[in-house]
Enzyme design. Structure first.
Site, PDB file in Angstrom:
ATOM      1  N   GLU A  69     -16.628  19.278  22.336  1.00  0.00           N
ATOM      2  CA  GLU A  69     -16.138  17.551  22.745  1.00  0.00           C
ATOM      3  C   GLU A  69     -17.243  16.814  23.272  1.00  0.00           C
ATOM      4  O   GLU A  69     -17.829  17.333  24.158  1.00  0.00           O
ATOM      5  CB  GLU A  69     -14.801  17.984  23.599  1.00  0.00           C
ATOM      6  CG  GLU A  69     -14.439  16.587  24.247  1.00  0.00           C
ATOM      7  CD  GLU A  69     -14.216  15.454  23.257  1.00  0.00           C
ATOM      8  OE1 GLU A  69     -13.334  15.467  22.255  1.00  0.00           O
ATOM      9  OE2 GLU A  69     -14.813  14.343  23.059  1.00  0.00           O
ATOM     10  N   ASP A 125     -12.435  10.600  14.771  1.00  0.00           N
ATOM     11  CA  ASP A 125     -12.669   9.111  14.920  1.00  0.00           C
ATOM     12  C   ASP A 125     -13.107   8.381  13.698  1.00  0.00           C
ATOM     13  O   ASP A 125     -13.997   8.686  12.903  1.00  0.00           O
ATOM     14  CB  ASP A 125     -13.905   8.742  15.721  1.00  0.00           C
ATOM     15  CG  ASP A 125     -13.433   9.332  17.388  1.00  0.00           C
ATOM     16  OD1 ASP A 125     -12.538   8.982  17.958  1.00  0.00           O
ATOM     17  OD2 ASP A 125     -14.390   9.842  17.870  1.00  0.00           O
ATOM     18  N   THR A 199      -1.868  18.301  17.870  1.00  0.00           N
ATOM     19  CA  THR A 199      -2.643  17.556  18.639  1.00  0.00           C
ATOM     20  C   THR A 199      -2.049  16.446  19.277  1.00  0.00           C
ATOM     21  O   THR A 199      -0.990  16.102  18.869  1.00  0.00           O
ATOM     22  CB  THR A 199      -4.096  17.130  17.937  1.00  0.00           C
ATOM     23  OG1 THR A 199      -3.602  16.192  17.230  1.00  0.00           O
ATOM     24  CG2 THR A 199      -4.785  18.423  17.280  1.00  0.00           C
ATOM     25  N   PHE A 201      -3.175  13.342  19.235  1.00  0.00           N
ATOM     26  CA  PHE A 201      -3.208  12.387  18.280  1.00  0.00           C
ATOM     27  C   PHE A 201      -2.309  12.697  17.040  1.00  0.00           C
ATOM     28  O   PHE A 201      -1.621  11.554  16.255  1.00  0.00           O
ATOM     29  CB  PHE A 201      -4.499  12.135  17.617  1.00  0.00           C
ATOM     30  CG  PHE A 201      -5.301  11.276  18.243  1.00  0.00           C
ATOM     31  CD1 PHE A 201      -5.843  11.461  19.637  1.00  0.00           C
ATOM     32  CD2 PHE A 201      -5.879   9.887  17.756  1.00  0.00           C
ATOM     33  CE1 PHE A 201      -6.501  10.475  20.285  1.00  0.00           C
ATOM     34  CE2 PHE A 201      -6.582   8.875  18.261  1.00  0.00           C
ATOM     35  CZ  PHE A 201      -6.785   9.240  19.599  1.00  0.00           C
TER      36      PHE A 201
HETATM   37  C1  LIG Z   1      -9.635  10.462  17.942  1.00  0.00           C
HETATM   38  S1  LIG Z   1     -10.015  11.849  19.095  1.00  0.00           S
HETATM   39  C2  LIG Z   1      -8.994  12.986  18.520  1.00  0.00           C
HETATM   40  C3  LIG Z   1      -8.717  14.120  19.507  1.00  0.00           C
HETATM   41  C4  LIG Z   1      -7.838  15.489  19.124  1.00  0.00           C
HETATM   42  N1  LIG Z   1      -8.699  16.149  18.155  1.00  0.00           N
HETATM   43  C5  LIG Z   1      -6.579  14.901  18.803  1.00  0.00           C
HETATM   44  O1  LIG Z   1      -6.268  15.074  17.450  1.00  0.00           O
HETATM   45  O2  LIG Z   1      -5.815  14.707  19.844  1.00  0.00           O
HETATM   46  C6  LIG Z   1     -11.619  12.344  18.389  1.00  0.00           C
HETATM   47  C7  LIG Z   1     -12.502  13.220  19.502  1.00  0.00           C
HETATM   48  O3  LIG Z   1     -13.771  13.535  18.670  1.00  0.00           O
HETATM   49  C8  LIG Z   1     -14.594  13.670  19.864  1.00  0.00           C
HETATM   50  N2  LIG Z   1     -15.897  13.641  19.158  1.00  0.00           N
HETATM   51  C9  LIG Z   1     -16.462  12.487  18.173  1.00  0.00           C
HETATM   52  N3  LIG Z   1     -17.474  12.696  17.824  1.00  0.00           N
HETATM   53  C10 LIG Z   1     -17.911  13.979  18.317  1.00  0.00           C
HETATM   54  C11 LIG Z   1     -18.840  14.923  18.022  1.00  0.00           C
HETATM   55  N4  LIG Z   1     -20.062  14.723  17.164  1.00  0.00           N
HETATM   56  N5  LIG Z   1     -18.644  16.229  18.646  1.00  0.00           N
HETATM   57  C12 LIG Z   1     -17.827  16.663  19.231  1.00  0.00           C
HETATM   58  N6  LIG Z   1     -16.651  15.667  19.473  1.00  0.00           N
HETATM   59  C13 LIG Z   1     -16.772  14.355  19.013  1.00  0.00           C
HETATM   60  C14 LIG Z   1     -14.205  12.316  20.568  1.00  0.00           C
HETATM   61  O4  LIG Z   1     -14.719  12.168  21.796  1.00  0.00           O
HETATM   62  C15 LIG Z   1     -12.704  12.364  20.573  1.00  0.00           C
HETATM   63  O5  LIG Z   1     -12.248  13.195  21.910  1.00  0.00           O
END
Ligand SMILES: C[S@@+](CC[C@H](N)C(=O)[O-])C[C@H]1O[C@@H](n2cnc3c(N)ncnc32)[C@H](O)[C@@H]1O
Length: 220
Positions: A69, A125, A199, A201
């Site tokens: 993360e 994202d 999750t 989300f």
């Molecule tokens: C929209 S959230 C979804 C979180 C979780 N997977 C859910 O479904 O509840 C996307 C997550 O990916 C993380 N993230 C974005 N780019 C990343 C990267 N290059 N490596 C690791 N984590 C990343 C963000 O910080 C964020 O916490």
């Protein structure tokens, strides 16, 4: 939709067993180097608050789970959740931990080819603008990285509520990595209580009746 606020775990909580320091990692990230055993290793990219990491690791004690993360606050929150979920396990069964960092260089530099059991990417994202697409967690480079990292028969799970991201990923995989074979639709769990979601989300999308697109690949 904006993200809900998040709390860091209390400063006096020792997270060192569940949150590895990115500047002090073993050369290869493997079950042997992280957990001291040879159990199949599954990696989640972008663990957010860590719901998948805690439920999947508890439900699959014979596998190890590593969450990557990029946001330190979220990685610490997820690690706090893992610490709580490990509280009732014997130490020999500990099978989950977080790293706070960017998954892409970790995959390029620290994963042995053909070594992973599964890669999980849930609700990454979206980076809507076309010129920002290369920032997506699933992009041309990462698809090649995942293919290289997975063992034959290993799984890639990709879920999103962004149809454009879903279609683009399925097209890219067909074009760049035919070894993934055909996309296999995944079903949602029948949510009977508030934690029957993979999750946070997913829970949010379902509560707002937003469609979710779910796919799994099994690498040849
Ligand atoms: C929209 S959230 C979804 C979180 C979780 N997977 C859910 O479904 O509840 C996307 C997550 O990916 C993380 N993230 C974005 N780019 C990343 C990267 N290059 N490596 C690791 N984590 C990343 C963000 O910080 C964020 O916490």
């Amino acid at each position: 939709m904006p993200r809900s606020s998040i709390k860091r775990p209390p400063a006096n909580l020792d997270l060192s067993e569940v949150l590895r320091d990115i500047d002090n990692l073993p050369e290869l990230l493997s079950s042997a180097s992280l957990f001291g055993n040879e159990a199949p290793l599954e990696i989640e990219i972008g663990s957010g608050k860590g719901l998948f990491m805690s439920t999947a690791s508890a439900a699959n004690p014979s596998h190890n789970f590593l969450g990557i993360e990029i946001m330190a606050k979220y990685a610490a929150h997820a690690a706090g959740r893992l610490l709580r979920s490990r509280a009732n396990m014997p130490e020999s069964k500990y099978n989950c931990m977080m790293i706070s960092g960017n998954a892409e260089p970790l995959f390029q530099e620290h994963i042995e080819p053909g070594s992973l059991e599964a890669v999980h990417v849930y609700f990454p994202d979206p980076w809507w603008k076309k010129r920002h697409r290369k920032r997506r967690v699933v992009n041309e480079t990462s698809i090649r990285n995942f293919s290289q990292a997975l063992r034959s028969g290993g799984r890639l799970h990709f879920w999103t509520d962004v149809l454009d991201y879903f279609d683009n990923t399925v097209e890219l995989i067909a074009e760049l990595a035919p070894e993934f074979g055909v996309p296999i639709p995944e079903e949602k769990a029948e949510a009977t209580h508030d934690l029957d979601y993979r999750t946070h989300f997913e829970r949010r999308s379902r509560q707002h009746q937003i469609p979710v697109y779910r796919v799994r690949y099994e690498r040849r």
